[in-house]
Design a protein around this motif. Structure first.
Motif, PDB file in Angstrom:
ATOM      1  N   ALA A 152      44.259  36.544  46.340  1.00  0.00           N
ATOM      2  CA  ALA A 152      43.328  36.534  45.211  1.00  0.00           C
ATOM      3  C   ALA A 152      44.072  36.395  43.883  1.00  0.00           C
ATOM      4  O   ALA A 152      43.625  35.688  42.972  1.00  0.00           O
ATOM      5  N   THR A 153      45.231  37.049  43.779  1.00  0.00           N
ATOM      6  CA  THR A 153      46.012  36.994  42.542  1.00  0.00           C
ATOM      7  C   THR A 153      46.447  35.570  42.216  1.00  0.00           C
ATOM      8  O   THR A 153      46.543  35.183  41.041  1.00  0.00           O
ATOM      9  N   SER A 154      46.712  34.792  43.231  1.00  0.00           N
ATOM     10  CA  SER A 154      47.170  33.423  43.000  1.00  0.00           C
ATOM     11  C   SER A 154      46.107  32.561  42.319  1.00  0.00           C
ATOM     12  O   SER A 154      46.424  31.489  41.785  1.00  0.00           O
ATOM     13  N   PHE A 155      44.846  33.007  42.318  1.00  0.00           N
ATOM     14  CA  PHE A 155      43.771  32.261  41.659  1.00  0.00           C
ATOM     15  C   PHE A 155      43.470  32.791  40.258  1.00  0.00           C
ATOM     16  O   PHE A 155      42.672  32.198  39.535  1.00  0.00           O
ATOM     17  N   MET A 156      44.082  33.908  39.880  1.00  0.00           N
ATOM     18  CA  MET A 156      43.759  34.528  38.594  1.00  0.00           C
ATOM     19  C   MET A 156      44.506  33.841  37.458  1.00  0.00           C
ATOM     20  O   MET A 156      45.661  33.465  37.614  1.00  0.00           O
ATOM     21  N   ARG A 157      43.842  33.729  36.305  1.00  0.00           N
ATOM     22  CA  ARG A 157      44.404  33.010  35.165  1.00  0.00           C
ATOM     23  C   ARG A 157      44.774  33.914  34.004  1.00  0.00           C
ATOM     24  O   ARG A 157      45.584  33.549  33.161  1.00  0.00           O
ATOM     25  N   SER A 158      44.158  35.110  33.900  1.00  0.00           N
ATOM     26  CA  SER A 158      44.455  36.013  32.791  1.00  0.00           C
ATOM     27  C   SER A 158      44.222  37.449  33.246  1.00  0.00           C
ATOM     28  O   SER A 158      43.657  37.700  34.320  1.00  0.00           O
ATOM     29  N   TRP A 159      44.645  38.393  32.387  1.00  0.00           N
ATOM     30  CA  TRP A 159      44.470  39.808  32.734  1.00  0.00           C
ATOM     31  C   TRP A 159      42.994  40.180  32.819  1.00  0.00           C
ATOM     32  O   TRP A 159      42.634  41.142  33.511  1.00  0.00           O
ATOM     33  N   GLN A 160      42.132  39.474  32.121  1.00  0.00           N
ATOM     34  CA  GLN A 160      40.703  39.777  32.189  1.00  0.00           C
ATOM     35  C   GLN A 160      40.147  39.599  33.601  1.00  0.00           C
ATOM     36  O   GLN A 160      39.174  40.250  33.983  1.00  0.00           O
ATOM     37  N   ASP A 161      40.781  38.715  34.362  1.00  0.00           N
ATOM     38  CA  ASP A 161      40.313  38.496  35.728  1.00  0.00           C
ATOM     39  C   ASP A 161      40.478  39.735  36.603  1.00  0.00           C
ATOM     40  O   ASP A 161      39.837  39.849  37.648  1.00  0.00           O
ATOM     41  N   PHE A 162      41.317  40.681  36.178  1.00  0.00           N
ATOM     42  CA  PHE A 162      41.529  41.880  36.981  1.00  0.00           C
ATOM     43  C   PHE A 162      40.355  42.846  36.917  1.00  0.00           C
ATOM     44  O   PHE A 162      40.303  43.807  37.684  1.00  0.00           O
ATOM     45  N   ASP A 163      39.432  42.593  35.996  1.00  0.00           N
ATOM     46  CA  ASP A 163      38.178  43.348  36.033  1.00  0.00           C
ATOM     47  C   ASP A 163      37.463  43.132  37.362  1.00  0.00           C
ATOM     48  O   ASP A 163      36.751  44.017  37.851  1.00  0.00           O
ATOM     49  N   LEU A 164      37.666  41.943  37.945  1.00  0.00           N
ATOM     50  CA  LEU A 164      37.047  41.648  39.239  1.00  0.00           C
ATOM     51  C   LEU A 164      37.662  42.491  40.353  1.00  0.00           C
ATOM     52  O   LEU A 164      36.987  42.855  41.317  1.00  0.00           O
ATOM     53  N   VAL A 165      38.955  42.799  40.211  1.00  0.00           N
ATOM     54  CA  VAL A 165      39.606  43.660  41.199  1.00  0.00           C
ATOM     55  C   VAL A 165      38.978  45.049  41.182  1.00  0.00           C
ATOM     56  O   VAL A 165      38.620  45.611  42.218  1.00  0.00           O
ATOM     57  N   THR A 166      38.841  45.597  39.972  1.00  0.00           N
ATOM     58  CA  THR A 166      38.204  46.909  39.836  1.00  0.00           C
ATOM     59  C   THR A 166      36.767  46.875  40.315  1.00  0.00           C
ATOM     60  O   THR A 166      36.290  47.810  40.975  1.00  0.00           O
ATOM     61  N   LEU A 167      36.072  45.766  40.025  1.00  0.00           N
ATOM     62  CA  LEU A 167      34.676  45.614  40.442  1.00  0.00           C
ATOM     63  C   LEU A 167      34.551  45.612  41.961  1.00  0.00           C
ATOM     64  O   LEU A 167      33.533  46.039  42.508  1.00  0.00           O
ATOM     65  N   ALA A 168      35.575  45.157  42.651  1.00  0.00           N
ATOM     66  CA  ALA A 168      35.548  45.142  44.111  1.00  0.00           C
ATOM     67  C   ALA A 168      36.007  46.469  44.697  1.00  0.00           C
ATOM     68  O   ALA A 168      35.413  46.984  45.654  1.00  0.00           O
ATOM     69  N   ILE A 169      37.077  47.054  44.129  1.00  0.00           N
ATOM     70  CA  ILE A 169      37.685  48.247  44.705  1.00  0.00           C
ATOM     71  C   ILE A 169      36.827  49.501  44.507  1.00  0.00           C
ATOM     72  O   ILE A 169      36.630  50.281  45.445  1.00  0.00           O
ATOM     73  N   LEU A 170      36.320  49.707  43.298  1.00  0.00           N
ATOM     74  CA  LEU A 170      35.595  50.940  43.009  1.00  0.00           C
ATOM     75  C   LEU A 170      34.324  51.099  43.837  1.00  0.00           C
ATOM     76  O   LEU A 170      34.109  52.165  44.446  1.00  0.00           O
ATOM     77  N   PRO A 171      33.440  50.080  43.929  1.00  0.00           N
ATOM     78  CA  PRO A 171      32.263  50.248  44.786  1.00  0.00           C
ATOM     79  C   PRO A 171      32.618  50.471  46.252  1.00  0.00           C
ATOM     80  O   PRO A 171      31.955  51.259  46.950  1.00  0.00           O
ATOM     81  N   MET A 172      33.662  49.790  46.733  1.00  0.00           N
ATOM     82  CA  MET A 172      34.083  50.032  48.120  1.00  0.00           C
ATOM     83  C   MET A 172      34.491  51.483  48.323  1.00  0.00           C
ATOM     84  O   MET A 172      34.156  52.114  49.323  1.00  0.00           O
ATOM     85  N   PHE A 173      35.242  52.010  47.368  1.00  0.00           N
ATOM     86  CA  PHE A 173      35.702  53.395  47.463  1.00  0.00           C
ATOM     87  C   PHE A 173      34.530  54.363  47.493  1.00  0.00           C
ATOM     88  O   PHE A 173      34.523  55.338  48.250  1.00  0.00           O
ATOM     89  N   LEU A 174      33.518  54.104  46.677  1.00  0.00           N
ATOM     90  CA  LEU A 174      32.393  55.032  46.563  1.00  0.00           C
ATOM     91  C   LEU A 174      31.389  54.918  47.700  1.00  0.00           C
ATOM     92  O   LEU A 174      30.797  55.928  48.118  1.00  0.00           O
ATOM     93  N   PHE A 175      31.192  53.705  48.233  1.00  0.00           N
ATOM     94  CA  PHE A 175      30.067  53.484  49.138  1.00  0.00           C
ATOM     95  C   PHE A 175      30.446  53.185  50.586  1.00  0.00           C
ATOM     96  O   PHE A 175      29.560  53.019  51.428  1.00  0.00           O
ATOM     97  N   SER A 176      31.729  53.116  50.908  1.00  0.00           N
ATOM     98  CA  SER A 176      32.132  52.761  52.284  1.00  0.00           C
ATOM     99  C   SER A 176      32.216  53.983  53.189  1.00  0.00           C
ATOM    100  O   SER A 176      33.169  54.139  53.953  1.00  0.00           O
ATOM    101  N   THR A 177      31.236  54.862  53.084  1.00  0.00           N
ATOM    102  CA  THR A 177      31.140  56.108  53.875  1.00  0.00           C
ATOM    103  C   THR A 177      32.343  57.016  53.664  1.00  0.00           C
ATOM    104  O   THR A 177      32.682  57.823  54.525  1.00  0.00           O
ATOM    105  N   THR A 178      32.983  56.912  52.502  1.00  0.00           N
ATOM    106  CA  THR A 178      34.092  57.799  52.185  1.00  0.00           C
ATOM    107  C   THR A 178      33.603  59.226  51.998  1.00  0.00           C
ATOM    108  O   THR A 178      34.231  60.179  52.474  1.00  0.00           O
ATOM    109  N   PHE A 179      32.472  59.394  51.319  1.00  0.00           N
ATOM    110  CA  PHE A 179      32.001  60.724  50.955  1.00  0.00           C
ATOM    111  C   PHE A 179      30.726  61.157  51.678  1.00  0.00           C
ATOM    112  O   PHE A 179      30.350  62.325  51.595  1.00  0.00           O
TER     113      PHE A 179
END
Length: 263
Positions: free
Chosen positions: A170-197
């Motif tokens: 995924a990083t190889s397709f990123m063009r700027s640091w702003q694109d890393f908002d997409l990383v957080t957008l993917a990681i945080l919901p997975m952490f909260l909703f993937s039956t972790t809690f």
């Protein structure tokens, strides 16, 4: 898998990248180990604190387990994921776009495939170390009650490998640091909703299907089954899921680096 990668740009020396990363990490060891503490804080705050109010929850085999024993495997899976993802995204992006480190490496016998495998391997090691540290904490709290828990570390390495491979691709397709908002957008919901809690049964049927498609859900199911001793054949499907992630991630990362560095 090797057939999917550009064969003429592989020198067979990704270990050199691992050695370099280990040397560099000696100076930044505080940043390296800081990621270990987040899941520990969650375990203490929610497992021990909130757990005293929640009581027990059904485990993978239906038998009741403490809330701490329920969330600890999920935090273990998240620990492996976070260590691998953040090393294979933020660090790789800086080296690729700003430090131009990989361009310098190409002046040596190393090729793009060596770089991809070396960076993915280091992210795997980082995720594995986070998982090992958290497993030690789980053992200290008495949350490893089955001999199957010995396989939790190898399983965490598989999880870290899969997330590292996809993260670097995924990083190889990123063009700027702003694109890393997409990383957080993917990681945080997975952490909260993937039956972790909480268990999958709290969701309506449609959302259950969505959750079951998330990679962290498969990691949580794998860890929860191993640490509680509720091992079943369906866990092979969880491993196969990560096998596909590894093959696709490594292949895409290698080909993208080949295109970016040799264009």
């Amino acid at each position: 898998m090797l057939r999917l990668m550009p064969g003429t740009n592989y020198a067979g020396r990704p270990g050199v990248l691992l050695e370099r990363s280990a040397i560099v990490s000696r100076r930044g060891w505080l940043a390296f180990v800081s990621g270990f503490f987040e899941p520990v804080f969650y375990l203490v705050a929610m497992g021990q604190g909130l757990g005293s109010l929640v009581g027990t929850l059904p485990g993978p085999d239906g038998s009741p387990i403490s809330y701490a024993a329920f969330i600890a495997p999920g935090l273990l899976a998240a620990s492996a994921m976070n260590g691998a993802v953040f090393d294979s995204t933020f660090n790789v992006f800086f080296k690729l776009r700003y430090a131009k480190l990989y361009d310098a490496m190409l002046a040596t016998p190393l090729g793009p495939v060596d770089i991809a495998l070396g960076e993915i391997g280091w992210a795997l090691i980082r995720g594995g170390l986070y998982a090992l540290g958290f497993l030690s904490v789980m053992a200290g709290f008495g949350l490893l009650v089955s001999p199957w828990a010995l396989l939790a570390l190898p399983a965490a390495l598989v999880v870290a490998f899969a997330f590292a491979a996809v993260g670097m691709a995924a990083t190889s397709f990123m063009r700027s640091w702003q694109d890393f908002d997409l990383v957080t957008l993917a990681i945080l919901p997975m952490f909260l909703f993937s039956t972790t809690f909480y268990p999958l049964s709290v969701y309506p049927p449609v959302l259950q299907t969505v959750v079951q498609c998330l990679p962290l859900y498969h990691a949580v199911e794998l860890m929860r089954g191993l640490t509680t001793g509720a091992v079943h054949v369906g866990m092979l499907g969880n491993l196969a899921y990560f096998g596909v992630m590894i093959v696709v991630g490594v292949a895409v990362a290698a080909r993208r680096l080949d295109a970016l560095l040799l264009r």
